[in-house]
Each structure stands twice: as structure tokens, then as C-alpha cells.
Design an enzyme around this catalytic site. Structure first.
Site, PDB file in Angstrom:
ATOM      1  N   ASP A  49      -2.847-108.099  16.054  1.00 36.95           N
ATOM      2  CA  ASP A  49      -2.558-109.434  16.073  1.00 36.95           C
ATOM      3  C   ASP A  49      -2.755-110.090  14.724  1.00 36.95           C
ATOM      4  O   ASP A  49      -2.725-111.413  14.315  1.00 36.95           O
ATOM      5  CB  ASP A  49      -3.350-110.300  17.105  1.00 36.95           C
ATOM      6  CG  ASP A  49      -4.989-110.065  16.949  1.00 36.95           C
ATOM      7  OD1 ASP A  49      -5.227-109.300  16.132  1.00 36.95           O
ATOM      8  OD2 ASP A  49      -5.637-110.734  17.902  1.00 36.95           O
ATOM      9  N   SER A  50      -3.257-109.388  13.869  1.00 36.73           N
ATOM     10  CA  SER A  50      -3.516-109.647  12.364  1.00 36.73           C
ATOM     11  C   SER A  50      -2.033-110.411  12.034  1.00 36.73           C
ATOM     12  O   SER A  50      -1.961-110.610  10.737  1.00 36.73           O
ATOM     13  CB  SER A  50      -3.976-108.493  11.629  1.00 36.73           C
ATOM     14  OG  SER A  50      -2.862-107.355  11.875  1.00 36.73           O
ATOM     15  N   ASP A  88      -1.597-105.329  20.362  1.00 38.36           N
ATOM     16  CA  ASP A  88      -3.012-106.185  20.553  1.00 38.36           C
ATOM     17  C   ASP A  88      -2.600-107.066  21.658  1.00 38.36           C
ATOM     18  O   ASP A  88      -1.410-107.793  21.740  1.00 38.36           O
ATOM     19  CB  ASP A  88      -3.116-106.836  19.299  1.00 38.36           C
ATOM     20  CG  ASP A  88      -4.301-106.258  18.550  1.00 38.36           C
ATOM     21  OD1 ASP A  88      -5.024-105.346  19.082  1.00 38.36           O
ATOM     22  OD2 ASP A  88      -4.452-106.794  17.383  1.00 38.36           O
ATOM     23  N   GLU A 120     -10.381-106.964  22.572  1.00 39.84           N
ATOM     24  CA  GLU A 120     -11.338-107.027  21.831  1.00 39.84           C
ATOM     25  C   GLU A 120     -12.478-107.266  22.741  1.00 39.84           C
ATOM     26  O   GLU A 120     -12.505-108.141  23.844  1.00 39.84           O
ATOM     27  CB  GLU A 120     -11.477-107.998  20.954  1.00 39.84           C
ATOM     28  CG  GLU A 120     -10.483-107.900  19.597  1.00 39.84           C
ATOM     29  CD  GLU A 120     -10.200-108.842  18.499  1.00 39.84           C
ATOM     30  OE1 GLU A 120     -11.053-109.759  18.672  1.00 39.84           O
ATOM     31  OE2 GLU A 120      -9.400-108.865  17.734  1.00 39.84           O
ATOM     32  N   GLU A 187     -14.632-102.051  13.761  1.00 42.78           N
ATOM     33  CA  GLU A 187     -14.475-102.829  12.705  1.00 42.78           C
ATOM     34  C   GLU A 187     -15.483-103.515  11.933  1.00 42.78           C
ATOM     35  O   GLU A 187     -16.523-104.081  12.749  1.00 42.78           O
ATOM     36  CB  GLU A 187     -13.327-103.907  13.077  1.00 42.78           C
ATOM     37  CG  GLU A 187     -12.896-104.977  11.859  1.00 42.78           C
ATOM     38  CD  GLU A 187     -11.873-105.852  12.044  1.00 42.78           C
ATOM     39  OE1 GLU A 187     -11.217-105.556  13.270  1.00 42.78           O
ATOM     40  OE2 GLU A 187     -11.463-106.374  11.111  1.00 42.78           O
TER      41      GLU A 187
HETATM   42  O1  KIV Z   1      -4.888-106.848  14.421  1.00 44.83           O
HETATM   43  C1  KIV Z   1      -5.156-105.820  13.859  1.00 44.83           C
HETATM   44  O2  KIV Z   1      -4.470-105.506  12.930  1.00 44.83           O
HETATM   45  C2  KIV Z   1      -6.331-104.922  14.152  1.00 44.83           C
HETATM   46  C3  KIV Z   1      -6.545-103.961  13.244  1.00 44.83           C
HETATM   47  C4  KIV Z   1      -6.972-104.310  11.790  1.00 44.83           C
HETATM   48  C5  KIV Z   1      -7.459-102.943  13.830  1.00 44.83           C
HETATM   49  O3  KIV Z   1      -7.051-105.318  15.198  1.00 44.83           O
END
Ligand code: KIV
Length: 272
Positions: A49-50, A88, A120, A187
Site C-alpha cells: 500500500d506504499s 496489502d 499490519e 519494519e
Molecule cells: O507497503 C509496503 O510497501 C510495505 C513494505 C514496505 C513492506 O508494507
């Protein structure tokens, strides 16, 4: 350079079994071409979700929706054939309880073809993780710095720098592993804590801003490629793609302005 090639995709159990094996190589991917290029080198591609921040320029991941994840996830699955694709669960799509989480996860997997979801949280998410896994949804846990909790944490802060903070994060990692997650993203924690978490859980830990002692590593692809303007301290820039793009854009602009592009061989001839 060692490039992994298999006729069939890796499986979730094969990644789970890597606790005592070779490190798990993982990168994020949000689009088909990145997936195509990263896939032969990776054991897992994560549709993180980044993407809210990297692709859409949002200040955090909080506004990312299930629809956004589904569109990008389907592209990554189409662009890959080797790596496990994890996706995610966005903020707000699972925290109410196991029922909401199952509905969101099942929909995401059906829409995209991804083999696993990531969510998460630690102790508070254990019941939900157990519910999903027992119903056929492989789960990747995520503990330490959990970006969806940015407002509770008071920023994207490294966790467990002081030993006082360790017991809560250790309890989170254990709860997630015991609930059935097949791997855990660790993380933004201090290096010794990342090693400790890796020791106390029996599933692979995948570190980001954590430790080389984790059972695998993940980075945001755009960060490691040098495409993002700024990156956290833990990122190693394995390439300078941003600079290459800047040079290419400048060369293109120049060629258009001085009318050297397109050349005759880059155009179509008239038919008789
Ligand atoms: O959203 C993301 O890219 C992540 C990774 C950085 C682990 O959760």
C-alpha cells in the site's frame, strides 16, 4: 547475477519453509513492467500500500482503497510467473474484525490472483489472522513500524530503539506467528530487536529497515532503483534510474526542439 527460473510459481509453503534456508528476496511492485523485470530475481513480490505514496503522491498510506490495490495487484500478477505475489490489505479494510477482513481479503485475491495478503498489527490482529488462515487465506504479518498506525505512533519512527519497547513488539511477532502467518515483515526496528524477533518466531521474518539477520529482505523498488527523490537511511540505492530518466527526458526534449526526432527511419513510408 543469479536469476531464478521456474516453470511454476513458488508457493506459500515453500516460502514458509525458508526459515532455515536461503534468504527470501522480496521487492514491492505496483505495475506490470516492474513485476516482469523483478519477478525472475524475487521469491516474493509485494503489492504494497506504499503505492499510495510512491505512485499517487499521498502523504501516507491511509487513503489507499481496496479498488486501488485490486487494480495494481492484478497488473503485478499478470506481469509475473515465478514469485509469490502478496498484496496489502489497505487501512480500514480489515480492522473491524475477522468477518470484514475475510470479505476484503477474499475479494482482493479473487480480483487479482495474488496468493497471499499482508496486514499490519500484532496481538490485536491475531484473532483475525487465525480466522483468515483457517479459511484458506495465507497471511503475511507486519510488525514494528506499521505505517497505517502513523498517527498513533506520531510519525514514521523507528521502533524498539530502547529495550523498554521490546516486550510489546516481541509479543506482537509471537502472536502473529502463532496465529498462522507464514512470514512476518519486520519494519523500522533497531537492528538487535530485528535479530531477536527472528530468533523467537518459527516463521521467516522479512526485514525492511531492520537487520541482515532477518530471514529475508524487502525494499520499495522505486527507492532501491533511485527513482524516488528521497529515501530513508536504510535504503541502498542499487541504481540511479531517476538520473537516467532525467537525462533521457532532456535528450528527448532537445531532439523534439531541434527537429532531429523522429528521424526518417522512425517514420512510416507511403505505400504505392
Ligand atoms: O507497503 C509496503 O510497501 C510495505 C513494505 C514496505 C513492506 O508494507
Amino acid at each position: 547475477m543469479s536469476v531464478q527460473k521456474t516453470a511454476v510459481r513458488l508457493t506459500v509453503p515453500s516460502l514458509r519453509a525458508r526459515k532455515d534456508g536461503d534468504p527470501i528476496v522480496s521487492l514491492t511492485a505496483y505495475d506490470v513492467e516492474t513485476a516482469r523485470l523483478a519477478d525472475p530475481h524475487c521469491d516474493m513480490l509485494l503489492v504494497g500500500d506504499s503505492l499510495g505514496m510512491v505512485v499517487y503522491g499521498l502523504p501516507s498510506t491511509l487513503a489507499v482503497t481496496l479498488d486501488m490495490m485490486a487494480a495494481h495487484g492484478a497488473a503485478v500478477v499478470r506481469g509475473s510467473s515465478h514469485a509469490v505475489v502478496g498484496i496489502d490489505m489497505p487501512f480500514g479494510s480489515y480492522e473491524q474484525g475477522p468477518g470484514q477482513a475475510f470479505e476484503s481479503a477474499a475479494w482482493l485475491m479473487a480480483q487479482t490472483g495474488a496468493q497471499a495478503v499482508k496486514l499490519e498489527g500484532g496481538v490485536a490482529m491475531a484473532e483475525t489472522i487465525r480466522f483468515l488462515v483457517r479459511r484458506g487465506i495465507p497471511v503475511i504479518g507486519h510488525v514494528g513500524l506499521t505505517p497505517q498506525a502513523v498517527n498513533v505512533l506520531g510519525g514514521f519512527r523507528v521502533q524498539g530503539r530502547s529495550r523498554d519497547g521490546w516486550p510489546a513488539i516481541e509479543a506482537d511477532a509471537k502472536a502473529v506467528a502463532e496465529a498462522g502467518a507464514f512470514s512476518i515483515v519486520v519494519e523500522g526496528v533497531s537492528e538487535p530487536l530485528a535479530r531477536r524477533l527472528t530468533e523467537i518466531v518459527d516463521v521467516p521474518t522479512i526485514g525492511i529497515g531492520a537487520s541482515a539477520g532477518c530471514d529475508g529482505q524487502i525494499l520499495v523498488t522505486e527507492d532501491m532503483l533511485g527513482l524516488t527523490a528521497k529515501a530513508p537511511k536504510f535504503v541502498r540505492r542499487f541504481a540511479g534510474i531517476g538520473k537516467s530518466m532525467d537525462e533521457a527526458f532532456a535528450a528527448y526534449a532537445q531532439a523534439v526542439r531541434d527537429r532531429t526526432f523522429p528521424a526518417l527511419e522512425e517514420t512510416y513510408a507511403e505505400t504505392e
